[in-house]
Design an enzyme around this catalytic site. Structure first.
Site, PDB file in Angstrom:
ATOM      1  N   HIS A 135       1.538   2.729   2.714  1.00 45.85           N
ATOM      2  CA  HIS A 135       2.007   1.366   2.974  1.00 45.85           C
ATOM      3  C   HIS A 135       3.519   1.367   3.222  1.00 45.85           C
ATOM      4  O   HIS A 135       4.268   2.003   2.478  1.00 45.85           O
ATOM      5  CB  HIS A 135       1.718   0.467   1.769  1.00 45.85           C
ATOM      6  CG  HIS A 135       0.263   0.314   1.473  1.00 45.85           C
ATOM      7  ND1 HIS A 135      -0.476  -0.772   1.873  1.00 45.85           N
ATOM      8  CD2 HIS A 135      -0.607   1.120   0.815  1.00 45.85           C
ATOM      9  CE1 HIS A 135      -1.731  -0.629   1.462  1.00 45.85           C
ATOM     10  NE2 HIS A 135      -1.832   0.505   0.817  1.00 45.85           N
ATOM     11  N   TYR A 149      -2.943   3.764  -5.960  1.00 50.33           N
ATOM     12  CA  TYR A 149      -3.939   4.518  -6.714  1.00 50.33           C
ATOM     13  C   TYR A 149      -4.491   3.583  -7.785  1.00 50.33           C
ATOM     14  O   TYR A 149      -3.710   3.052  -8.580  1.00 50.33           O
ATOM     15  CB  TYR A 149      -3.350   5.769  -7.355  1.00 50.33           C
ATOM     16  CG  TYR A 149      -4.468   6.654  -7.864  1.00 50.33           C
ATOM     17  CD1 TYR A 149      -5.241   7.391  -6.979  1.00 50.33           C
ATOM     18  CD2 TYR A 149      -4.773   6.704  -9.221  1.00 50.33           C
ATOM     19  CE1 TYR A 149      -6.297   8.178  -7.431  1.00 50.33           C
ATOM     20  CE2 TYR A 149      -5.834   7.492  -9.674  1.00 50.33           C
ATOM     21  CZ  TYR A 149      -6.583   8.216  -8.769  1.00 50.33           C
ATOM     22  OH  TYR A 149      -7.633   8.981  -9.198  1.00 50.33           O
ATOM     23  N   HIS A 170      -3.791   6.741   3.353  1.00 48.80           N
ATOM     24  CA  HIS A 170      -2.947   5.839   4.144  1.00 48.80           C
ATOM     25  C   HIS A 170      -1.754   5.433   3.296  1.00 48.80           C
ATOM     26  O   HIS A 170      -1.831   5.386   2.072  1.00 48.80           O
ATOM     27  CB  HIS A 170      -3.743   4.607   4.610  1.00 48.80           C
ATOM     28  CG  HIS A 170      -4.363   3.853   3.493  1.00 48.80           C
ATOM     29  ND1 HIS A 170      -5.584   4.197   2.939  1.00 48.80           N
ATOM     30  CD2 HIS A 170      -3.936   2.782   2.778  1.00 48.80           C
ATOM     31  CE1 HIS A 170      -5.879   3.383   1.957  1.00 48.80           C
ATOM     32  NE2 HIS A 170      -4.887   2.503   1.828  1.00 48.80           N
ATOM     33  N   TYR A 172     -10.870   5.127   0.690  1.00 45.67           N
ATOM     34  CA  TYR A 172     -10.554   6.515   0.354  1.00 45.67           C
ATOM     35  C   TYR A 172     -10.383   7.373   1.601  1.00 45.67           C
ATOM     36  O   TYR A 172     -11.136   8.318   1.838  1.00 45.67           O
ATOM     37  CB  TYR A 172     -11.622   7.070  -0.606  1.00 45.67           C
ATOM     38  CG  TYR A 172     -11.480   6.451  -1.978  1.00 45.67           C
ATOM     39  CD1 TYR A 172     -10.640   7.011  -2.932  1.00 45.67           C
ATOM     40  CD2 TYR A 172     -12.137   5.270  -2.297  1.00 45.67           C
ATOM     41  CE1 TYR A 172     -10.472   6.425  -4.176  1.00 45.67           C
ATOM     42  CE2 TYR A 172     -11.990   4.678  -3.538  1.00 45.67           C
ATOM     43  CZ  TYR A 172     -11.148   5.266  -4.468  1.00 45.67           C
ATOM     44  OH  TYR A 172     -10.973   4.676  -5.695  1.00 45.67           O
ATOM     45  N   ASP A 217      -0.502  -3.763   9.081  1.00 44.45           N
ATOM     46  CA  ASP A 217      -1.593  -4.060   8.156  1.00 44.45           C
ATOM     47  C   ASP A 217      -2.167  -5.422   8.536  1.00 44.45           C
ATOM     48  O   ASP A 217      -1.433  -6.299   8.990  1.00 44.45           O
ATOM     49  CB  ASP A 217      -1.015  -4.136   6.735  1.00 44.45           C
ATOM     50  CG  ASP A 217      -2.088  -4.182   5.677  1.00 44.45           C
ATOM     51  OD1 ASP A 217      -2.298  -3.165   5.020  1.00 44.45           O
ATOM     52  OD2 ASP A 217      -2.714  -5.255   5.501  1.00 44.45           O
TER      53      ASP A 217
HETATM   54  N1  GTA Z   1      -4.855  -3.092  10.334  1.00 38.06           N
HETATM   55  O1  GTA Z   1      -9.313  -3.600   9.551  1.00 38.06           O
HETATM   56  C1  GTA Z   1      -8.179  -3.453   9.085  1.00 38.06           C
HETATM   57  C2  GTA Z   1      -7.898  -3.389   7.690  1.00 38.06           C
HETATM   58  N2  GTA Z   1      -8.672  -3.441   6.568  1.00 38.06           N
HETATM   59  C3  GTA Z   1     -10.101  -3.602   6.490  1.00 38.06           C
HETATM   60  C4  GTA Z   1      -7.874  -3.313   5.481  1.00 38.06           C
HETATM   61  N3  GTA Z   1      -6.610  -3.177   5.897  1.00 38.06           N
HETATM   62  C5  GTA Z   1      -6.593  -3.211   7.251  1.00 38.06           C
HETATM   63  N4  GTA Z   1      -5.560  -3.118   8.120  1.00 38.06           N
HETATM   64  C6  GTA Z   1      -5.831  -3.168   9.445  1.00 38.06           C
HETATM   65  N5  GTA Z   1      -7.106  -3.337   9.910  1.00 38.06           N
HETATM   66  O2  GTA Z   1      -3.295  -3.240   2.793  1.00 38.06           O
HETATM   67  C7  GTA Z   1      -5.450  -2.964   5.055  1.00 38.06           C
HETATM   68  C8  GTA Z   1      -5.455  -3.813   3.805  1.00 38.06           C
HETATM   69  C9  GTA Z   1      -4.661  -2.961   2.821  1.00 38.06           C
HETATM   70  C10 GTA Z   1      -4.862  -1.557   3.350  1.00 38.06           C
HETATM   71  C11 GTA Z   1      -5.740  -0.763   2.438  1.00 38.06           C
HETATM   72  O3  GTA Z   1      -5.512  -1.649   4.590  1.00 38.06           O
HETATM   73  O4  GTA Z   1      -4.851  -5.062   4.031  1.00 38.06           O
HETATM   74  P1  GTA Z   1      -5.690   0.056  -0.037  1.00 38.06           P
HETATM   75  O5  GTA Z   1      -6.810   0.987   0.252  1.00 38.06           O
HETATM   76  O6  GTA Z   1      -4.547   0.615  -0.796  1.00 38.06           O
HETATM   77  O7  GTA Z   1      -6.420  -1.200  -0.625  1.00 38.06           O
HETATM   78  O8  GTA Z   1      -5.028  -0.496   1.282  1.00 38.06           O
HETATM   79  P2  GTA Z   1      -5.995  -2.272  -1.670  1.00 38.06           P
HETATM   80  O9  GTA Z   1      -5.040  -1.743  -2.628  1.00 38.06           O
HETATM   81  O10 GTA Z   1      -7.222  -2.859  -2.283  1.00 38.06           O
HETATM   82  O11 GTA Z   1      -5.325  -3.320  -0.804  1.00 38.06           O
HETATM   83  P3  GTA Z   1      -5.834  -4.716  -0.377  1.00 38.06           P
HETATM   84  O12 GTA Z   1      -7.103  -4.664   0.382  1.00 38.06           O
HETATM   85  O13 GTA Z   1      -4.699  -5.293   0.328  1.00 38.06           O
HETATM   86  O14 GTA Z   1      -6.106  -5.506  -1.739  1.00 38.06           O
HETATM   87  C12 GTA Z   1      -5.086  -5.692  -2.696  1.00 38.06           C
HETATM   88  C13 GTA Z   1      -5.047  -7.152  -3.055  1.00 38.06           C
HETATM   89  O15 GTA Z   1      -4.439  -7.856  -1.977  1.00 38.06           O
HETATM   90  C14 GTA Z   1      -6.402  -7.816  -3.203  1.00 38.06           C
HETATM   91  O16 GTA Z   1      -6.957  -7.703  -4.476  1.00 38.06           O
HETATM   92  C15 GTA Z   1      -6.049  -9.223  -2.901  1.00 38.06           C
HETATM   93  O17 GTA Z   1      -5.414  -9.744  -4.050  1.00 38.06           O
HETATM   94  C16 GTA Z   1      -4.983  -9.147  -1.876  1.00 38.06           C
HETATM   95  N6  GTA Z   1      -5.447  -9.362  -0.516  1.00 38.06           N
HETATM   96  C17 GTA Z   1      -6.305  -8.582   0.157  1.00 38.06           C
HETATM   97  N7  GTA Z   1      -6.494  -9.040   1.401  1.00 38.06           N
HETATM   98  C18 GTA Z   1      -5.726 -10.138   1.512  1.00 38.06           C
HETATM   99  C19 GTA Z   1      -5.490 -11.053   2.575  1.00 38.06           C
HETATM  100  N8  GTA Z   1      -6.076 -10.912   3.795  1.00 38.06           N
HETATM  101  N9  GTA Z   1      -4.653 -12.077   2.349  1.00 38.06           N
HETATM  102  C20 GTA Z   1      -4.034 -12.210   1.163  1.00 38.06           C
HETATM  103  N10 GTA Z   1      -4.211 -11.366   0.128  1.00 38.06           N
HETATM  104  C21 GTA Z   1      -5.045 -10.349   0.290  1.00 38.06           C
END
Ligand code: GTA
Length: 329
Positions: A271, A261, A269, A266, A197
C-alpha cells in the site's frame, strides 16, 4: 472537457424555471438531476436492502447488505471529500436554504450542482458470506501468532478459505483496470503493477492510495518474505515512489508505504498512502512499514518466518476460533 462542463453548469444555473420545464417536456433525459430508473441504465436498480452492516456519521459512509437480482451483494456508500478546486462552483452555483440565523451565526442546507454531490459507491456482487462478515461491525481481538502458529494454524486455514484473488490476476493479465495502471515493471521476478486502490477516487491527493501488486504469484504475505525477496521489495519502494512523484508530485517523505498482516487477499501487494491520511487498516496492529520490513530482512533473512506477529481478528472470523481451539487465546 472541463471548460465545456462548466459552461453547461452555468447555463443551467441561469435557466428560468419555465424554460427548464419546457426543455424537460421536450427531452426528459436532458436534466442532470434525472435519475436512471431502469436496470439497463442503473445496475443498482431494484436493490433490496437486507441489513446495514455498519455506518459512520463521522466517516459519512454506510455498508449495506442486500439482494441484487436475487444475488447477495454488499454496497458501500461513501460521501466524498470537498475539493478546494470546486469551491467557486459550490459558492456560486448552489441552492441555499436557511436553517437558522442568530446574531453573526447562520446555518444553511446547501444543494451543490449534481456533479459535486456524488456518493462513491463500491459494489461487491455476488458477495460471499465472508464479504458480508468482513464489512460487518464487530468486536476485534488481538492475536499473537508465532512462526509455528502460522504454519500449524493460520496457513492451513488460509489455504482452505480465503478471498479469491481473481481480481489481482485480472490486473496482472490486463483483463481489468489496464487503463488505470500508473506504472509497471514487467520483470517476472522483481516486477509489479502500480495502480490506484479502488478505495481512492483519485479526485484529491489528501487520501492518495495506490497498491503495488507483484507479478510473482508465490508470495502470499509478509510471512513468506526472506532476504531473497529484498531485490523485489527495494525495487517496489524505489520505482513506486519515483512514479508517484512523477505522476502526482507527491514526494517519498509524504508517503507511508506498508503491507497489511493479515491481508484480505493473499497475493503480495504493498500500500502507498498519503502520509497524513488515516486509511482504514493503517494502524499499528495491522500495518508493517516497507522500510522496516526491508531492514528486518537485511538483519535476519528468516525474520518473518520465526518472529511472533500480532494482528486483529473479528469476533466471528474462523481464524479466531482456530486460535481459541488451539488454546492460544
Ligand atoms: N484497484 O478490484 C480491486 C480491488 N479489490 C477487490 C480490493 N482492492 C482493490 N483495488 C483495486 N481493484 O486496499 C484493494 C482494497 C485494499 C487492497 C487489499 O486492495 O481496497 P488487503 O489485502 O491488505 O486487505 O488490501 P484489507 O486489509 O482487508 O483492506 P481493505 O479491503 O481495504 O479492508 C480494510 C478495511 O477498510 C475494511 O475492514 C473496511 O473497514 C474498510 N473498507 C474496505 N473497503 C472500503 C471501501 N470501499 N470504502 C470505505 N472503506 C472500506
Amino acid at each position: 472537457a472541463e471548460s465545456g462542463k462548466r459552461e453547461v453548469d452555468f447555463a443551467d444555473r441561469n435557466e428560468t424555471d419555465a424554460a427548464k420545464a419546457k426543455r424537460l417536456k421536450n427531452d426528459p433525459n436532458s436534466d442532470q438531476d434525472n435519475h436512471n430508473n431502469s436496470a439497463s441504465e442503473n445496475p443498482l436498480f431494484g436493490f433490496k436492502t437486507t441489513t446495514v452492516l455498519r455506518d459512520s456519521a463521522r466517516e459519512k459512509n454506510m455498508f449495506v447488505h442486500g439482494k441484487l437480482n436475487d444475488q447477495d451483494a454488499v454496497i458501500i456508500l461513501e460521501k466524498t471529500p470537498i475539493r478546494e478546486d470546486t469551491l467557486l462552483e459550490i459558492f456560486n452555483g448552489s441552492r441555499l436554504k436557511l436553517d437558522m440565523r442568530n446574531d453573526i451565526y447562520s446555518t444553511y442546507q446547501l444543494q451543490p450542482p449534481a456533479h459535486l454531490n456524488e456518493i462513491k459507491t463500491t459494489v461487491v456482487c455476488p458477495a460471499t458470506e465472508k464479504h458480508v462478515k468482513k464489512y460487518l461491525r464487530q468486536e476485534t481481538y488481538l492475536v499473537q501468532e508465532t512462526g509455528e502458529d502460522y504454519r500449524s494454524i493460520t496457513l492451513p486455514y488460509i489455504q482452505s478459505q480465503s478471498f479469491s484473488v481473481q481480481w489481482v490476476y485480472n490486473i496482472l493479465e490486463k483483463k481489468a483496470e489496464a487503463e488505470r495502471i500508473v506504472y509497471e515493471d514487467p520483470d517476472q521476478d522483481v516486477g509489479f503493477v502500480l495502480l490506484p486502490d479502488f478505495k481512492w477516487d483519485q479526485k484529491q491527493l489528501d487520501d492518495l492510495h495506490l497498491i503495488a501488486i507483484v507479478h510473482r504469484r508465490d508470495i502470499k504475505s509478509l510471512r513468506d518474505l526472506t532476504a531473497l525477496h529484498l531485490p523485489l521489495l527495494t525495487n517496489i519502494r524505489k520505482l513506486g515512489e519515483e512514479s508517484i512523484l512523477k505522476r502526482y508530485g507527491v514526494a517519498a517523505s509524504k508517503l507511508k508505504v506498508y503491507l497489511h498482516y493479515q491481508p484480505s487477499y493473499y497475493h503480495l501487494h504493498i500500500h502507498f498512502n498519503a502520509l497524513s491520511y488515516e486509511a482504514p487498516g493503517c494502524g499499528v496492529e495491522h500495518a508493517h512499514l516497507l522500510s522496516d520490513i526491508i531492514q528486518n530482512l537485511q538483519a535476519d533473512s528468516q525474520y518473518y518466518h520465526s518472529r511472533s506477529l500480532s494482528f486483529p481478528l473479528r469476533a466471528d472470523e474462523g481464524l479466531l476460533s482456530k486460535f481459541k481451539d488451539a488454546g492460544k487465546l
